[in-house]
Scaffold this motif. Sequence first.
Motif, mmCIF file in Angstrom:
data_model
loop_
_atom_site.group_PDB
_atom_site.id
_atom_site.type_symbol
_atom_site.label_atom_id
_atom_site.label_comp_id
_atom_site.label_asym_id
_atom_site.label_seq_id
_atom_site.Cartn_x
_atom_site.Cartn_y
_atom_site.Cartn_z
ATOM 1 N N GLU A 83 -88.984 27.649 73.687
ATOM 2 C CA GLU A 83 -87.485 28.400 74.077
ATOM 3 C C GLU A 83 -87.402 29.673 73.073
ATOM 4 O O GLU A 83 -87.818 29.557 72.374
ATOM 5 C CB GLU A 83 -86.499 27.177 73.535
ATOM 6 C CG GLU A 83 -86.542 26.061 74.627
ATOM 7 C CD GLU A 83 -86.060 26.270 76.123
ATOM 8 O OE1 GLU A 83 -85.414 27.435 76.433
ATOM 9 O OE2 GLU A 83 -86.430 25.466 77.091
ATOM 10 N N PRO A 84 -86.538 30.604 73.708
ATOM 11 C CA PRO A 84 -86.375 31.813 72.880
ATOM 12 C C PRO A 84 -85.555 31.481 71.567
ATOM 13 O O PRO A 84 -85.561 32.549 70.609
ATOM 14 C CB PRO A 84 -85.544 32.632 73.953
ATOM 15 C CG PRO A 84 -84.966 31.820 74.777
ATOM 16 C CD PRO A 84 -85.704 30.696 75.020
ATOM 17 N N ARG A 85 -84.623 30.633 71.375
ATOM 18 C CA ARG A 85 -83.701 30.185 70.391
ATOM 19 C C ARG A 85 -83.746 28.694 69.952
ATOM 20 O O ARG A 85 -83.987 28.008 70.969
ATOM 21 C CB ARG A 85 -82.518 30.805 70.834
ATOM 22 C CG ARG A 85 -81.999 32.239 71.110
ATOM 23 C CD ARG A 85 -80.888 32.534 71.773
ATOM 24 N NE ARG A 85 -80.386 32.058 72.789
ATOM 25 C CZ ARG A 85 -81.002 32.270 73.966
ATOM 26 N NH1 ARG A 85 -81.862 33.007 74.091
ATOM 27 N NH2 ARG A 85 -80.934 31.484 75.044
ATOM 28 N N ARG A 86 -83.439 28.635 68.827
ATOM 29 C CA ARG A 86 -83.164 27.173 68.449
ATOM 30 C C ARG A 86 -82.021 26.370 69.153
ATOM 31 O O ARG A 86 -82.418 25.250 69.532
ATOM 32 C CB ARG A 86 -82.854 27.202 66.667
ATOM 33 C CG ARG A 86 -84.103 27.461 65.818
ATOM 34 C CD ARG A 86 -83.493 27.509 64.347
ATOM 35 N NE ARG A 86 -82.972 28.882 64.191
ATOM 36 C CZ ARG A 86 -82.224 29.413 63.116
ATOM 37 N NH1 ARG A 86 -82.450 28.569 62.201
ATOM 38 N NH2 ARG A 86 -82.114 30.430 62.702
ATOM 39 N N LEU A 87 -80.886 27.034 69.258
ATOM 40 C CA LEU A 87 -80.001 26.528 70.211
ATOM 41 C C LEU A 87 -80.291 25.957 71.555
ATOM 42 O O LEU A 87 -80.018 24.891 71.996
ATOM 43 C CB LEU A 87 -78.862 27.375 70.405
ATOM 44 C CG LEU A 87 -77.624 26.744 71.094
ATOM 45 C CD1 LEU A 87 -76.976 25.455 70.280
ATOM 46 C CD2 LEU A 87 -76.540 27.884 71.185
ATOM 47 N N ALA A 88 -81.296 26.716 72.265
ATOM 48 C CA ALA A 88 -81.793 26.457 73.361
ATOM 49 C C ALA A 88 -82.866 25.495 73.538
ATOM 50 O O ALA A 88 -82.844 24.486 74.303
ATOM 51 C CB ALA A 88 -82.703 27.736 74.031
ATOM 52 N N ALA A 89 -83.695 25.198 72.388
ATOM 53 C CA ALA A 89 -84.680 24.133 72.085
ATOM 54 C C ALA A 89 -84.057 22.931 72.027
ATOM 55 O O ALA A 89 -84.123 22.048 72.708
ATOM 56 C CB ALA A 89 -85.544 24.547 71.116
ATOM 57 N N ARG A 90 -82.852 22.855 71.101
ATOM 58 C CA ARG A 90 -82.225 21.578 70.925
ATOM 59 C C ARG A 90 -81.470 21.084 72.446
ATOM 60 O O ARG A 90 -81.579 20.152 72.489
ATOM 61 C CB ARG A 90 -81.301 21.904 69.819
ATOM 62 C CG ARG A 90 -81.656 21.684 68.425
ATOM 63 C CD ARG A 90 -80.839 21.352 67.452
ATOM 64 N NE ARG A 90 -80.040 22.799 67.215
ATOM 65 C CZ ARG A 90 -80.120 23.642 66.389
ATOM 66 N NH1 ARG A 90 -81.233 23.611 65.701
ATOM 67 N NH2 ARG A 90 -79.387 24.494 66.272
ATOM 68 N N ALA A 91 -80.733 22.305 72.974
ATOM 69 C CA ALA A 91 -80.153 21.903 74.251
ATOM 70 C C ALA A 91 -80.724 21.316 75.340
ATOM 71 O O ALA A 91 -80.465 20.382 75.951
ATOM 72 C CB ALA A 91 -79.217 22.986 74.513
ATOM 73 N N ALA A 92 -82.034 22.075 75.561
ATOM 74 C CA ALA A 92 -82.716 21.394 76.421
ATOM 75 C C ALA A 92 -83.330 20.212 76.269
ATOM 76 O O ALA A 92 -83.476 19.220 77.063
ATOM 77 C CB ALA A 92 -84.301 22.710 76.406
ATOM 78 N N ALA A 93 -83.784 19.853 75.049
ATOM 79 C CA ALA A 93 -84.239 18.505 74.795
ATOM 80 C C ALA A 93 -83.189 17.404 74.888
ATOM 81 O O ALA A 93 -83.370 16.269 75.466
ATOM 82 C CB ALA A 93 -84.884 18.565 73.461
ATOM 83 N N THR A 94 -82.006 17.769 74.475
ATOM 84 C CA THR A 94 -80.950 16.830 74.544
ATOM 85 C C THR A 94 -80.521 16.486 76.158
ATOM 86 O O THR A 94 -80.424 15.486 76.424
ATOM 87 C CB THR A 94 -79.546 17.532 74.061
ATOM 88 O OG1 THR A 94 -80.059 17.595 72.591
ATOM 89 C CG2 THR A 94 -78.517 16.509 74.055
#
Length: 162
Positions: A60-71
Motif C-alpha cells: 500500500e502507498p501509505r501506512r493508513l492505507a495498509a492498516r485500513a485495508a487489513a482492518t
Amino acid sequence: MTEKLPIDDVIPALLEALRTTQTTVLIAPPGAGKTTRVPLALLGEIAGTEPLLGRSLMLEPRRLAARAAATRLALSLNEPIGERVGYSVRHEQKRSSRTRIEAMTDGLFLRRLQNDPELTGINCVIFDEFHERSRNSELALALVREVQELLRPDLCLLLMSA
C-alpha cells in the motif's frame, strides 16, 4: 459479503491468470473492489474460488492505507487482525504465523526484501493503488521483477490500479 461489486465478475479469470502467468495487471475504477475482494479471492473466500497457496504481501502507498485495508479484510472474514489478514507498518505490526495476507507499505517491503531477497514463503506480491507511484514503489517493482527473473520464477506479481 452479500453486496456484489464490479470486480466479482473478473475474479475467476484473474485467479487463472495469477496461476498461469508471472505478472498480471488489474485495472478497474475506484470502488470496484480491488482492495477488498481480490485478497479474499486469494484466500478462497469468494464463492467458487480456489485459494492461491502460500502467503501474499499487499503493498500500500501509505501506512493508513495498509492498516485500513487489513482492518476491512479482517472484518469481512469476521476475524481479528493478525489471523489470516495482518499488516506491518513502521513501528507497528499485527500478524501471526497464521497470517496469509499481509498489507504493508512499500518502504517496509524494501527493507524486508533486503533481509530476504528470495521472499521465502511468499507466493504473490500485490501492488495496490499502483497509480500512486513513488520512488519506493518503482524500486520495489523493479526488484520484484529481478527476483522473479533470477531467483523465483514461481513468484506471482499483481499490479492493481485505477
